[in-house]
Design an enzyme around this catalytic site. Sequence first.
Site, PDB file in Angstrom:
ATOM      1  N   ASP A 251       0.850  -1.200   0.000  1.00 53.17           N
ATOM      2  CA  ASP A 251       0.000   0.000   0.000  1.00 53.17           C
ATOM      3  C   ASP A 251       0.884   1.248   0.000  1.00 53.17           C
ATOM      4  OD1 ASP A 251      -1.895   1.966   0.425  1.00 53.17           O
ATOM      5  OD2 ASP A 251      -2.720   1.093   2.266  1.00 53.17           O
ATOM      6  N   GLU A 306     -10.228   3.808  -0.623  1.00 54.60           N
ATOM      7  CA  GLU A 306     -10.407   4.454   0.678  1.00 54.60           C
ATOM      8  C   GLU A 306     -10.551   5.964   0.550  1.00 54.60           C
ATOM      9  OE1 GLU A 306      -6.626   2.823   2.294  1.00 54.60           O
ATOM     10  OE2 GLU A 306      -6.177   4.850   2.935  1.00 54.60           O
ATOM     11  N   ASP A 329     -15.430   2.064   1.527  1.00 56.20           N
ATOM     12  CA  ASP A 329     -15.147   2.606   2.862  1.00 56.20           C
ATOM     13  C   ASP A 329     -16.480   3.085   3.456  1.00 56.20           C
ATOM     14  OD1 ASP A 329     -12.610   4.227   4.465  1.00 56.20           O
ATOM     15  OD2 ASP A 329     -14.647   4.942   4.750  1.00 56.20           O
TER      16      ASP A 329
END
Length: 441
Positions: A251, A306, A329
């Site tokens: 990530d 996100e 999210d």
Amino acid sequence: NIRGMSHKIVNLRVRDVRFPTSLEQHGSDAMHTDPDYSAAYVVLDTDSGLKGFGLTFTLGKGTEIVLCAVKALAGLVIGKSLQEIVSNFRGFYRLLTSDGQMRWLGPEKGVIHLATAAVLNAVWDLWARAEGKYHAMYLSIQDPKQIVSCIDFRYITDVLTEEEALDILVKAQEGKKQREDQMLKEGYPAYTTSCAWLGYSDQQLKQLCSDGLKSGWTRFKVKVGADLEDDIRRCCLIRKMIGPSSTLMIDANQRWDVAEAISWVSRLAEVKPLWIEEPTSPDDILGHAAISKALAPLGIGVATGEQCHNRVMFKQFLQASALQFVQIDSCRLGSVNENLAVLLMAYKFQVPVCPHAGGVGLCELVQHLILFDYICVSADLRNRMCEYVDHLHEHFTSPVVIQDAHYMPPKDPGYSCEMLEESVNRHEYPEGDIWKQEIKK
Ligand SMILES: C[C@H](O)[C@@H](O)[C@@H](O)[C@H](O)C(=O)O
Ligand SMILES: [Mg+2]
């Protein structure tokens, strides 16, 4: 009426609750080097005495701005009954997102949308609680007609109409009971991000990874993106510890330009990551498409969501084959209503949903959405898992239950984001004890 009562909302309170997670670098990544996990925490009071609890996740100082936005929306909520809201939930979603003056701040993005999520999350909590004593939120979204009536299809009918959505949901009724029982028995598969925040030392990575393996984790996410040589060393270390059959994800939290993302991730291909998450700007749909195309031959997918503002952007990500994992999210989008739209679009494009969680309260919330996805939409667990982060659960009245790296379905009524009064008091900014001590230092 819902069980004989209309539950008129008579008050909305919102509080600034912050946790000093940055002190120990929990949650740190290549762009957020000092995150204090925080929430704009909303409580709805009704004339029946029933309360609804909701929140949106933010970081530290950002919380005060979200609080202002929640207060600006409060007038649209106070005075309405739950009955009135849910009998036209799509209309209520539009009311909050289309206010003639406030929509200028979005529309349906940024602070005003985070605030919308906090308010609507509290409404969903209230609704589930009003439905009955043991009604977990994910069980309130079971009737296909009712589900589509909560979704605002504006701007997405070119890929998903109300009729198509209904059709998907009706078809998925088959086998629903078995899937629900299966979830109650086995839980929903999860992965952990707790072992490898960017600010952790190698020693810490090793310790947390070995603890994780002992507790049954087989899927691990590692933060990358600040320094290539560090990334190679850290990822190799973790791959070695977890072995070839465990899953590793990386990530970058939006750190790179497009070409840089491709070359950097190619250098990390040797550790066989399943996905690279947020390689570049979360708004760059075509950039993500280019990265997806370049990394496909290496067997690495692109994950994002996100910080994907709304259903319209998810629509385009899907249309452009710009992502291979959809990371919904529970607070970035306009609560359950908008997440339902994204789950259905992801199903239509046959792209797996692997929700973003962690922060404070995100695991508690999103577990409901992913259980719903499996039971009522996708009926598929292949390539799917929900994020888990091992921080701050002790502040909730019904914290998530993880067993053998699976989310066990919540049993308490509501949407699982009620916080302990004591925790809210202690962490309220700047008056709570925790912050009084911190500020003195
Ligand atoms: C600031 C936060 O901890 C992020 O780093 C976190 O949400 C992360 O992107 C994740 O995927 O869990
Ligand atoms: Mg992330």
